[in-house]
Write an enzyme that holds these catalytic residues in place. Structure first.
Site, PDB file in Angstrom:
ATOM      1  N   SER A  23       0.868  -1.180   0.000  1.00 15.03           N
ATOM      2  CA  SER A  23       0.000   0.000   0.000  1.00 15.03           C
ATOM      3  C   SER A  23       0.901   1.225   0.000  1.00 15.03           C
ATOM      4  CB  SER A  23      -0.948  -0.012   1.206  1.00 15.03           C
ATOM      5  OG  SER A  23      -0.245  -0.277   2.404  1.00 15.03           O
ATOM      6  N   GLU A  25       1.221   5.456   0.835  1.00 16.02           N
ATOM      7  CA  GLU A  25       0.624   6.578   1.571  1.00 16.02           C
ATOM      8  C   GLU A  25       1.030   7.923   0.943  1.00 16.02           C
ATOM      9  OE1 GLU A  25       0.632   6.343   5.896  1.00 16.02           O
ATOM     10  OE2 GLU A  25       1.232   8.442   5.966  1.00 16.02           O
ATOM     11  N   THR A  56      -3.373  11.010   3.987  1.00 15.41           N
ATOM     12  CA  THR A  56      -3.339  11.371   5.406  1.00 15.41           C
ATOM     13  C   THR A  56      -4.326  12.494   5.721  1.00 15.41           C
ATOM     14  OG1 THR A  56      -1.527  12.907   5.043  1.00 15.41           O
ATOM     15  CG2 THR A  56      -0.932  10.664   5.694  1.00 15.41           C
ATOM     16  N   TYR A  57      -4.521  12.690   7.010  1.00 13.25           N
ATOM     17  CA  TYR A  57      -5.451  13.685   7.538  1.00 13.25           C
ATOM     18  C   TYR A  57      -4.583  14.674   8.298  1.00 13.25           C
ATOM     19  CZ  TYR A  57     -10.206  14.602   9.413  1.00 13.25           C
ATOM     20  OH  TYR A  57     -11.441  15.106   9.720  1.00 13.25           O
ATOM     21  N   ALA A  59      -2.766  17.504  10.593  1.00 14.80           N
ATOM     22  CA  ALA A  59      -2.803  17.651  12.050  1.00 14.80           C
ATOM     23  C   ALA A  59      -4.075  18.373  12.486  1.00 14.80           C
ATOM     24  CB  ALA A  59      -1.570  18.424  12.506  1.00 14.80           C
ATOM     25  N   ASP A 117      -2.343  14.037  17.072  1.00 14.03           N
ATOM     26  CA  ASP A 117      -1.512  14.683  18.094  1.00 14.03           C
ATOM     27  C   ASP A 117      -2.106  16.028  18.478  1.00 14.03           C
ATOM     28  OD1 ASP A 117       0.668  12.835  18.568  1.00 14.03           O
ATOM     29  OD2 ASP A 117       1.090  13.123  16.438  1.00 14.03           O
ATOM     30  N   HIS A 160       5.089   3.810  21.295  1.00 16.05           N
ATOM     31  CA  HIS A 160       4.608   5.191  21.171  1.00 16.05           C
ATOM     32  C   HIS A 160       5.245   6.024  22.287  1.00 16.05           C
ATOM     33  CE1 HIS A 160       1.912   8.668  21.447  1.00 16.05           C
ATOM     34  NE2 HIS A 160       1.735   8.470  20.151  1.00 16.05           N
ATOM     35  N   PHE A 227      11.480  14.539  10.599  1.00 12.48           N
ATOM     36  CA  PHE A 227      10.199  13.824  10.827  1.00 12.48           C
ATOM     37  C   PHE A 227      10.388  12.770  11.919  1.00 12.48           C
ATOM     38  CE2 PHE A 227       8.601  14.248   6.132  1.00 12.48           C
ATOM     39  CZ  PHE A 227       8.288  15.575   6.358  1.00 12.48           C
ATOM     40  N   HIS A 277       3.841  -1.222   3.664  1.00 14.98           N
ATOM     41  CA  HIS A 277       3.179   0.075   3.465  1.00 14.98           C
ATOM     42  C   HIS A 277       4.307   1.080   3.214  1.00 14.98           C
ATOM     43  CE1 HIS A 277      -0.014   3.095   4.126  1.00 14.98           C
ATOM     44  NE2 HIS A 277       0.865   3.791   4.829  1.00 14.98           N
TER      45      HIS A 277
HETATM   46  P1  FAD Z   1      -3.570   5.696  20.305  1.00 18.63           P
HETATM   47  O1  FAD Z   1      -3.555   4.300  19.812  1.00 18.63           O
HETATM   48  O2  FAD Z   1      -4.847   6.222  20.878  1.00 18.63           O
HETATM   49  O3  FAD Z   1      -2.394   5.800  21.404  1.00 18.63           O
HETATM   50  C1  FAD Z   1      -1.780   7.032  21.721  1.00 18.63           C
HETATM   51  C2  FAD Z   1      -1.081   6.901  23.086  1.00 18.63           C
HETATM   52  O4  FAD Z   1      -2.049   6.896  24.108  1.00 18.63           O
HETATM   53  C3  FAD Z   1      -0.268   5.601  23.259  1.00 18.63           C
HETATM   54  O5  FAD Z   1       0.894   5.901  23.979  1.00 18.63           O
HETATM   55  C4  FAD Z   1      -1.208   4.714  24.052  1.00 18.63           C
HETATM   56  O6  FAD Z   1      -0.505   3.741  24.805  1.00 18.63           O
HETATM   57  C5  FAD Z   1      -1.897   5.756  24.931  1.00 18.63           C
HETATM   58  N1  FAD Z   1      -3.251   5.332  25.341  1.00 18.63           N
HETATM   59  C6  FAD Z   1      -4.299   5.057  24.523  1.00 18.63           C
HETATM   60  N2  FAD Z   1      -5.363   4.712  25.267  1.00 18.63           N
HETATM   61  C7  FAD Z   1      -4.991   4.788  26.563  1.00 18.63           C
HETATM   62  C8  FAD Z   1      -5.655   4.568  27.800  1.00 18.63           C
HETATM   63  N3  FAD Z   1      -6.937   4.190  27.856  1.00 18.63           N
HETATM   64  N4  FAD Z   1      -4.945   4.743  28.949  1.00 18.63           N
HETATM   65  C9  FAD Z   1      -3.642   5.121  28.905  1.00 18.63           C
HETATM   66  N5  FAD Z   1      -2.963   5.349  27.771  1.00 18.63           N
HETATM   67  C10 FAD Z   1      -3.636   5.188  26.605  1.00 18.63           C
HETATM   68  N6  FAD Z   1      -1.422  11.636  12.461  1.00 18.63           N
HETATM   69  C11 FAD Z   1      -2.233  12.541  11.852  1.00 18.63           C
HETATM   70  O7  FAD Z   1      -2.507  13.618  12.414  1.00 18.63           O
HETATM   71  N7  FAD Z   1      -2.773  12.290  10.608  1.00 18.63           N
HETATM   72  C12 FAD Z   1      -2.528  11.129   9.931  1.00 18.63           C
HETATM   73  O8  FAD Z   1      -3.027  10.941   8.816  1.00 18.63           O
HETATM   74  C13 FAD Z   1      -1.667  10.165  10.545  1.00 18.63           C
HETATM   75  N8  FAD Z   1      -1.396   8.990   9.931  1.00 18.63           N
HETATM   76  C14 FAD Z   1      -0.607   8.047  10.562  1.00 18.63           C
HETATM   77  C15 FAD Z   1      -0.393   6.805   9.917  1.00 18.63           C
HETATM   78  C16 FAD Z   1       0.394   5.830  10.531  1.00 18.63           C
HETATM   79  C17 FAD Z   1       0.594   4.507   9.831  1.00 18.63           C
HETATM   80  C18 FAD Z   1       1.007   6.095  11.800  1.00 18.63           C
HETATM   81  C19 FAD Z   1       1.890   5.071  12.442  1.00 18.63           C
HETATM   82  C20 FAD Z   1       0.790   7.319  12.435  1.00 18.63           C
HETATM   83  C21 FAD Z   1      -0.024   8.303  11.831  1.00 18.63           C
HETATM   84  N9  FAD Z   1      -0.308   9.531  12.465  1.00 18.63           N
HETATM   85  C22 FAD Z   1      -1.122  10.461  11.831  1.00 18.63           C
HETATM   86  C23 FAD Z   1       0.311   9.872  13.760  1.00 18.63           C
HETATM   87  C24 FAD Z   1      -0.584   9.517  14.984  1.00 18.63           C
HETATM   88  O9  FAD Z   1      -1.726  10.342  14.989  1.00 18.63           O
HETATM   89  C25 FAD Z   1       0.274   9.759  16.248  1.00 18.63           C
HETATM   90  O10 FAD Z   1       1.311   8.805  16.296  1.00 18.63           O
HETATM   91  C26 FAD Z   1      -0.472   9.841  17.568  1.00 18.63           C
HETATM   92  O11 FAD Z   1       0.444  10.349  18.568  1.00 18.63           O
HETATM   93  C27 FAD Z   1      -0.997   8.526  18.137  1.00 18.63           C
HETATM   94  O12 FAD Z   1      -1.980   8.015  17.386  1.00 18.63           O
HETATM   95  P2  FAD Z   1      -2.541   6.507  17.681  1.00 18.63           P
HETATM   96  O13 FAD Z   1      -3.643   6.282  16.741  1.00 18.63           O
HETATM   97  O14 FAD Z   1      -1.428   5.545  17.714  1.00 18.63           O
HETATM   98  O15 FAD Z   1      -3.105   6.731  19.170  1.00 18.63           O
END
Ligand code: FAD
Length: 299
Positions: A23, A25, A56-57, A59, A117, A160, A227, A277
Site C-alpha cells: 500500500s 501513503e 493522510t489527515y 494535524a 496529536d 509510542h 520527521f 506500506h
Molecule cells: P492511540 O492508539 O490512541 O495511542 C496514543 C497513546 O495513548 C499511546 O501511547 C497509548 O498507549 C496511549 N493510550 C491510549 N489509550 C490509553 C488509555 N486508555 N490509557 C492510557 N494510555 C492510553 N497523524 C495525523 O494527524 N494524521 C494522519 O493521517 C496520521 N497517519 C498516521 C499513519 C500511521 C501509519 C502512523 C503510524 C501514524 C499516523 N499519524 C497520523 C500519527 C498519529 O496520529 C500519532 O502517532 C499519535 O500520537 C498517536 O496516534 P494513535 O492512533 O497511535 O493513538
C-alpha cells in the site's frame, strides 16, 4: 542443489516467490503545483495495483475537505482502492462521525484510524475533546458502529512516545485490534530488529492481525531525520553516517537512499514479511523501484 543465495525469498523467481501486498501513503497537497505532483506520483504507482493507496489527515483535522476530495477522486477515477486517514483530536464524536459518513457516501470503505496529536505538538499531553473519542481504540469502535469498513491502526516499533512502557503500548494495540481493526501499520523505523521485536511482543499478547511495516524511503536525509525526531523514531548512527556529507550531492544521496531502502525491504522479505506500506511523500520513483524488487510490474 540450491545455493544459499537462490534460496533467499528475495532472490526467487516470480513463480517461487511469495505473493506480496503493498500500500502507498500520500499526503494532501497544499498548492496547485504540489497537487500536480501528487497526481503524477499516484498515476505512476496506481498501475502496480496496490492493495490500497491512503491519504493522510492533516494535524488536528486541518485537511478534512482535501482528504475527502482526494480519496473520492482516487476511488472514482484511478480504479485503485483508496483509504482515508482520520483522527479524533480536537473534534466531537458527531463531527468525526459526519466525516466517516462523508467517506461512506463517496464510496470509500477503508479508513486508517488514528488518535492524532495535540495542536501544541507531538509529545505534548493529549486531552480528548469533551464530547470526542478519547483514543484510537474508541475511534475504531465508533467507525465500526457506522458501517462495514476495513480499518487500519498505528503500531510503533520503538513504542509510542506516550506509552508508559511496552506492556501499556501492546495492551493499547490489542484494544485497537479487538475493537475491530483489520491490521496495524507501523510508524517509520530504520532498524528491522525493532520491528521484529514489536511483532514478537504482539504475538505473545495474542494479536493475530498483520502488523505491516511502514517503510520510509529517505528522499532527503535532513527532512526524514526531522520527521523521525518529531514522531519518536530513532536514526541509527550507521544510517546517519551513510548520508553524512551528501547534502550537496543529490545524485549520490539518491543512490544511497535507494540502497538503504532496498536493504531494509529485502531483509524483511528474507525474514518472511509479505506486506509493506510505503510512505511516498507524494514521490513515486524510489517506491516504484522498491515495488519492482518485490516483483511488481505495471498491470
Ligand atoms: P492511540 O492508539 O490512541 O495511542 C496514543 C497513546 O495513548 C499511546 O501511547 C497509548 O498507549 C496511549 N493510550 C491510549 N489509550 C490509553 C488509555 N486508555 N490509557 C492510557 N494510555 C492510553 N497523524 C495525523 O494527524 N494524521 C494522519 O493521517 C496520521 N497517519 C498516521 C499513519 C500511521 C501509519 C502512523 C503510524 C501514524 C499516523 N499519524 C497520523 C500519527 C498519529 O496520529 C500519532 O502517532 C499519535 O500520537 C498517536 O496516534 P494513535 O492512533 O497511535 O493513538
Amino acid at each position: 542443489m540450491m545455493t544459499p543465495e537462490t534460496s533467499r525469498p528475495s532472490r526467487q523467481s516470480a513463480e517461487a516467490r511469495p505473493r506480496f501486498e503493498v500500500s502507498f501513503e500520500f499526503f494532501p497537497p497544499k498548492t496547485d503545483d504540489m497537487e500536480a505532483r501528487f497526481w503524477d506520483a499516484l498515476n505512476k504507482l496506481a498501475p502496480l495495483q496496490p492493495r490500497f493507496v491512503s491519504v493522510t489527515y492533516g494535524a488536528g483535522g486541518s485537511t478534512r475537505e482535501r482528504t475527502l476530495r482526494l480519496v473520492s477522486r482516487i476511488t472514482q477515477e484511478s480504479g485503485v482502492p483508496a483509504a482515508a486517514h482520520l483522527t479524533c483530536v480536537g473534534a466531537s464524536r458527531a463531527e468525526v462521525d459526519a466525516v466517516v459518513r462523508g467517506y461512506q457516501a463517496a464510496g470509500v470503505t477503508r479508513i486508517v484510524a488514528l488518535r492524532g496529536d495535540p495542536p501544541e505538538g507531538v509529545g505534548q499531553p493529549f486531552t480528548p475533546h469533551p464530547e470526542g473519542y478519547e483514543n484510537a481504540a474508541a475511534l475504531v469502535r465508533g467507525i465500526r458502529a457506522l458501517g462495514d469498513f476495513d480499518i487500519s491502526v498505528a503500531a510503533y516499533p520503538e513504542k509510542h512516545p506516550q506509552s508508559a512502557d511496552w506492556n501499556a503500548d501492546i495492551d493499547n494495540l490489542k484494544r485497537k485490534i479487538d475493537a475491530g481493526a483489520t491490521r496495524a501499520i507501523t510508524q517509520m523505523f530504520f532498524d528491522n530488529a525493532d520491528y521484529f521485536r514489536l511483532v514478537e511482543r504482539a504475538q505473545k499478547a495474542g494479536i493475530t492481525a498483520p502488523i505491516v511495516p511502514g517503510i520510509q524511503p529517505i528522499h532527503s536525509f535532513k527532512q526524514i531525520a526531522g520527521f523521525a525526531a518529531r514522531c519518536g523514531s530513532s536514526i541509527p548512527t550507521w544510517l546517519a553516517e551513510r548520508f553524512d556529507g551528501l547534502e550537496g550531492d543529490p545524485e549520490t544521496h539518491a543512490l544511497v537512499a535507494s540502497a538503504v531502502a532496498a536493504e531494509q525491504v529485502l531483509e524483511l522479505v528474507d525474514n518472511g514479511i509479505t506486506e509493506f506500506h510505503f510512505y511516498t511523500l507524494n514521490r513515486a520513483n524510489l517506491v516504484l523501484a522498491l515495488a519492482r524488487l518485490l516483483g511488481y510490474r505495471p498491470a
